[in-house]
Design an enzyme around this catalytic site. Sequence first.
Site, PDB file in Angstrom:
ATOM      1  N   CYS A   2       7.968 -21.394  -8.135  1.00 52.19           N
ATOM      2  CA  CYS A   2       6.856 -20.596  -7.664  1.00 52.19           C
ATOM      3  C   CYS A   2       5.702 -21.564  -7.515  1.00 52.19           C
ATOM      4  CB  CYS A   2       6.535 -19.536  -8.704  1.00 52.19           C
ATOM      5  SG  CYS A   2       7.989 -18.587  -9.163  1.00 52.19           S
ATOM      6  N   ARG A  27       6.743 -22.489  -1.722  1.00 52.46           N
ATOM      7  CA  ARG A  27       7.482 -22.445  -2.982  1.00 52.46           C
ATOM      8  C   ARG A  27       8.081 -21.072  -3.257  1.00 52.46           C
ATOM      9  NH1 ARG A  27       6.514 -26.026  -7.164  1.00 52.46           N
ATOM     10  NH2 ARG A  27       5.715 -27.969  -6.351  1.00 52.46           N
ATOM     11  N   TRP A  74       8.922 -16.961  -6.279  1.00 47.70           N
ATOM     12  CA  TRP A  74      10.310 -16.908  -5.837  1.00 47.70           C
ATOM     13  C   TRP A  74      11.069 -16.335  -7.024  1.00 47.70           C
ATOM     14  CZ3 TRP A  74      15.108 -19.080  -7.216  1.00 47.70           C
ATOM     15  CH2 TRP A  74      16.115 -18.921  -6.253  1.00 47.70           C
ATOM     16  N   ASN A  98       5.711 -21.199 -13.406  1.00 50.89           N
ATOM     17  CA  ASN A  98       6.732 -21.690 -12.489  1.00 50.89           C
ATOM     18  C   ASN A  98       7.832 -22.302 -13.346  1.00 50.89           C
ATOM     19  OD1 ASN A  98       8.248 -22.963 -10.503  1.00 50.89           O
ATOM     20  ND2 ASN A  98       6.904 -24.749 -10.441  1.00 50.89           N
ATOM     21  N   GLY A  99       9.072 -21.835 -13.164  1.00 45.99           N
ATOM     22  CA  GLY A  99      10.182 -22.364 -13.957  1.00 45.99           C
ATOM     23  C   GLY A  99      10.994 -21.223 -14.545  1.00 45.99           C
ATOM     24  N   GLU A 479      25.752 -29.461   8.399  1.00 49.46           N
ATOM     25  CA  GLU A 479      24.312 -29.225   8.561  1.00 49.46           C
ATOM     26  C   GLU A 479      24.059 -28.128   9.621  1.00 49.46           C
ATOM     27  OE1 GLU A 479      21.633 -29.583   7.258  1.00 49.46           O
ATOM     28  OE2 GLU A 479      20.031 -29.766   8.729  1.00 49.46           O
ATOM     29  N   LYS A 483      22.092 -24.704   8.859  1.00 49.93           N
ATOM     30  CA  LYS A 483      20.902 -24.287   9.624  1.00 49.93           C
ATOM     31  C   LYS A 483      21.100 -22.875  10.155  1.00 49.93           C
ATOM     32  CE  LYS A 483      18.453 -26.502   8.674  1.00 49.93           C
ATOM     33  NZ  LYS A 483      18.518 -27.736   7.944  1.00 49.93           N
ATOM     34  N   GLU A 486      21.094 -20.155   7.281  1.00 49.85           N
ATOM     35  CA  GLU A 486      19.856 -19.882   6.547  1.00 49.85           C
ATOM     36  C   GLU A 486      18.788 -19.192   7.386  1.00 49.85           C
ATOM     37  OE1 GLU A 486      17.599 -23.134   4.787  1.00 49.85           O
ATOM     38  OE2 GLU A 486      18.203 -24.479   6.374  1.00 49.85           O
ATOM     39  N   HIS A 502      44.866 -27.405   8.571  1.00 51.57           N
ATOM     40  CA  HIS A 502      45.337 -27.212   7.200  1.00 51.57           C
ATOM     41  C   HIS A 502      44.885 -25.868   6.620  1.00 51.57           C
ATOM     42  CE1 HIS A 502      46.903 -31.247   7.175  1.00 51.57           C
ATOM     43  NE2 HIS A 502      45.737 -31.685   7.633  1.00 51.57           N
ATOM     44  N   LYS A 602      10.956 -23.159   0.089  1.00 53.95           N
ATOM     45  CA  LYS A 602      11.009 -24.531   0.597  1.00 53.95           C
ATOM     46  C   LYS A 602      11.306 -25.531  -0.517  1.00 53.95           C
ATOM     47  CE  LYS A 602      10.402 -27.710   3.717  1.00 53.95           C
ATOM     48  NZ  LYS A 602      11.571 -27.900   4.602  1.00 53.95           N
TER      49      LYS A 602
HETATM   50  O1  M6R Z   1      13.327 -30.895  -0.985  1.00 51.92           O
HETATM   51  P1  M6R Z   1      14.797 -31.202  -0.942  1.00 51.92           P
HETATM   52  O2  M6R Z   1      15.165 -32.057   0.216  1.00 51.92           O
HETATM   53  O3  M6R Z   1      15.286 -31.775  -2.242  1.00 51.92           O
HETATM   54  O4  M6R Z   1      15.502 -29.807  -0.731  1.00 51.92           O
HETATM   55  C1  M6R Z   1      16.889 -29.707  -0.729  1.00 51.92           C
HETATM   56  C2  M6R Z   1      17.354 -28.387  -0.188  1.00 51.92           C
HETATM   57  O5  M6R Z   1      16.818 -27.339  -0.950  1.00 51.92           O
HETATM   58  C3  M6R Z   1      16.953 -28.208   1.279  1.00 51.92           C
HETATM   59  O6  M6R Z   1      17.441 -29.230   2.076  1.00 51.92           O
HETATM   60  C4  M6R Z   1      17.490 -26.849   1.801  1.00 51.92           C
HETATM   61  O7  M6R Z   1      18.877 -26.864   1.833  1.00 51.92           O
HETATM   62  C5  M6R Z   1      16.903 -26.550   3.181  1.00 51.92           C
HETATM   63  N1  M6R Z   1      16.453 -25.196   3.221  1.00 51.92           N
HETATM   64  C6  M6R Z   1      17.879 -26.730   4.289  1.00 51.92           C
HETATM   65  O8  M6R Z   1      17.332 -26.460   5.530  1.00 51.92           O
END
Ligand code: M6R
Length: 607
Positions: A2, A27, A74, A98-99, A479, A483, A486, A502, A602
């Site tokens: 958070c 956050r 969050w 936060n935590g 990746e 993308k 998410e 397989h 994020k």
């Molecule tokens: O800040 P970071 O690069 O350590 O974050 C890692 C992941 O949380 C981040 O890449 C996440 O998977 C993204 N939302 C992907 O788009």
Amino acid sequence: MCGIIGIVGKDGVAERLVEGLRRLEYRGYDSAGVAAIHDGAIERRRAEGKLANLVKELESNPLPGTTGIAHTRWATHGAPTTSNAHPHATKEVALVHNGIIENFKALREELTARGRVFASETDTEVVAHLVSELVEQGASPRDAVAQVLPRLHGAFALAILFRGSPDMLIGARLGSPLVVGYGDGETYLGSDALALAPLTQRIAYLEEGDWVVITKDGAEIFDKDNAPVERPITISGVTGELISKGNHRHYMLKEIYEQPVVVAQTLRSYLRRMEDQVSLPVPDFDLGTIRRVTIVACGTSYYAGMVAKYWFEQLARVPADVDVASEFRYRAPVMEDGGLMIVISQSGETADTLAALRHARSEGQKIAAVVNVPTSTMAREADLLLPTHAGPEIGVASTKAFTCQLAVLAAFAANLARAKGRLDAKAEKELVRHLAEAPAALNAALAYDESIEAMAHLIAVARDVLYLGRGPDYPLALEGALKLKEISYIHAEGYAAGEMKHGPIALIDDKVPVIVLAPSGPLFEKTVSNMQEVQARGGKVVLISDYDGVQAAGEGCIATITMPKVHPLIAPMVYAVPVQLLAYHVAVAKGTDVDQPRNLAKSVTVE
Ligand code: M6R
């Protein structure tokens, strides 16, 4: 994960706290809240959902007061409702956290047995009651906090407001970041320097176990043993401007478009073009002695690490492992002398990656950190800091950080290869030239935006999508799938193209689009064979390749996306663009919240 902020100020604080929350929304955005002291009482305003809801609440019900705390959440424990929104409060105390307080159940039972009544389902509320209980019994705020902190297991950054001490806040950190900001007759607490940027640039970073008392006149910092300590005040250099979307509809699109510039910016600090050499910061250990590389990261950063594994092995001939950070510690990894851990992280704060870093350090590994936030915890704890120069990335979906990570990792792999005597001057020159071509190639890839937008409807109707790639383009398939899921909420998986036969090929029918990443190069023929196996079973293929590749294998595909022809070394950077744009346009077609997709944040600062 958070965001928290606190102000002991000269004037009203509510508006400035909300401004700070705007910078912390990356956050988490499940709920937001503020608390301040007004007329001798703690008052709160809280709202479920995005910050805009709290702003509305404050418009209709303003909150006066010159000392206050605020939070953007969050959710970890308890649904994202108003009653679970921070600040959590008693009559005497309000706090933001936060935590995760891991022992909250036992503490809650203990407090309930003593007659304390809880108003939320959160882990945080136990801290408010523990501190409040002591204050109600006559303890000073400092003594109460000093007694409670050792009782908390887990991770926390806290900012605590006391009804009886209206010109003071107490902050504490263990496992979650917290900074102190020094203003002109005001003092602040924040999750990071960005939150405090419009208020001050003078920042002190608290260390693990520190706690702090802030007043208008400054801060008194104590370590985990309650001994007074000094933490250096640094100038953050973080801009006070809120990052804007420019002419773009979403941050994500703006960040995709920034890639040619930020990759060029990043490469500029790792390549010496006049000499055609890679040029990296010199570590305080001998790179030539590195016998094994262990790469650890999460999400998109992990996929950058997967690509880099190919480079470390192929260029430097150094064995490289890649681990998802959240799994790393738990498989009791064998770490021998001469090992280098490379952590990769946009934020530099991801709790799983940080925990892996600390574990590796305790096992005697050297640590290199590829991070985008140079003031982050990972940056400060690494032996070798390799910054990406992507600039602030606001969209939850990581885009420009990924391509910049690849740029740094390619240069680092070349540097290691040179230190190991595996890269002669001629090969280095050639490699540097290929890397230097990346910004222009990224620019050329962006030119296909409109054609990708035009075919996005083919994917937007799908329930499941598969992505295939081989070699360094296999992580790109992963990746692409990440993308898409998410931001568009479509189920997607990435596979190594050769692995389809397989098992996963059983999924193929005419309703499952298959995106094939196949740049011309040594793996093209084999990837196309796997693609044809899919087509032979009625699969609908979208081929992403260069002009030659599309000419050779595009027939029978439902769509093709033509990329510039590039050297295989930079293909993973260039092919990131179409997978990002495809996910983006599919999400826009579906009408989802591209920059703040549901359930995500994020910066992920809980394990
Ligand atoms: O800040 P970071 O690069 O350590 O974050 C890692 C992941 O949380 C981040 O890449 C996440 O998977 C993204 N939302 C992907 O788009």
